[in-house]
Design a protein around this motif. Structure first.
Motif, PDB file in Angstrom:
ATOM      1  N   GLY A   1       0.232  -4.434 -11.531  1.00 40.32           N
ATOM      2  CA  GLY A   1       0.857  -5.612 -11.052  1.00 40.32           C
ATOM      3  C   GLY A   1       0.370  -6.003  -9.499  1.00 40.32           C
ATOM      4  O   GLY A   1       0.024  -7.159  -9.558  1.00 40.32           O
TER       5      GLY A   1
ATOM      6  N   ARG B   1       9.715   1.506  -9.479  1.00 43.21           N
ATOM      7  CA  ARG B   1       8.424   1.179  -9.994  1.00 43.21           C
ATOM      8  C   ARG B   1       7.365   2.331  -9.760  1.00 43.21           C
ATOM      9  O   ARG B   1       7.540   3.058  -8.914  1.00 43.21           O
ATOM     10  CB  ARG B   1       7.712  -0.201  -9.398  1.00 43.21           C
TER      11      ARG B   1
ATOM     12  N   LEU C   1       3.616   4.194 -14.244  1.00 43.67           N
ATOM     13  CA  LEU C   1       4.466   2.785 -14.709  1.00 43.67           C
ATOM     14  C   LEU C   1       5.666   3.194 -15.028  1.00 43.67           C
ATOM     15  O   LEU C   1       6.097   4.074 -15.529  1.00 43.67           O
ATOM     16  CB  LEU C   1       3.591   2.737 -16.016  1.00 43.67           C
TER      17      LEU C   1
ATOM     18  N   ASP D   1       2.369   0.169 -11.719  1.00 41.96           N
ATOM     19  CA  ASP D   1       2.975  -1.218 -11.159  1.00 41.96           C
ATOM     20  C   ASP D   1       2.285  -1.530  -9.934  1.00 41.96           C
ATOM     21  O   ASP D   1       2.017  -2.720  -9.596  1.00 41.96           O
ATOM     22  CB  ASP D   1       4.487  -0.821 -11.268  1.00 41.96           C
TER      23      ASP D   1
END
Length: 149
Positions: free
Chosen positions: A58, A37, A27, A48
């Protein structure tokens, strides 16, 4: 303004399965690798950008996924693409979400062969304007928990 960059989290289990770490957590930025990221890749991947059998991030890609953009066989997220997809905007085989596009679509807006929702379009539809008998029978059989059947 403080120019110090936040250092992300990087954790990886030493145990591997099929050449992948059992757990990979990545992360935030990594200054040493010049990454902005985290890229996680493991059986259980949290990052991420996460790729794994179970992926959380994400952008999550894998078998079972949870993320903002989620792509998997079973996919849950804001934008979900999968065989079974749940979320805000979903596309796939069986879809349940705010706006759903799939073979079976359930949502506020639903587009599918079988579609159920306030605004639904498809071959067999249950909507505010239409109640196809074939759709009623299908949804009663496979989704008995749905209201107004």
């Amino acid at each position: 303004m403080d120019k110090q960059m936040y250092r992300g989290i990087r954790k990886q289990s030493s145990m591997t399965v099929f050449g992948l770490p059992l757990i990979d957590i990545s992360l935030g930025p990594d200054i040493e690798k010049n990454e902005i990221r985290g890229y996680a890749n493991g059986i259980i991947a949290i990052g991420d950008i996460a790729k794994g059998w179970i992926a959380i991030g994400g952008l999550a890609m894998g078998i079972v996924t949870f993320g903002g953009l989620s792509i998997g066989i079973i996919s849950i997220g804001g934008l979900s693409l999968g065989l079974i997809a749940l979320g805000g905007f979903v596309m796939g085989g069986v879809c349940i979400g705010g706006f759903s596009i799939g073979a079976v679509a359930i949502g506020g807006g639903a587009v599918g062969y079988y579609a159920f929702g306030g605004g639904a379009w498809g071959k067999y539809v249950i909507s505010a304007a239409k109640r196809a008998p074939e759709a009623i029978e299908f949804f009663k059989q496979w989704f008995p928990f749905l209201p107004t059947l």
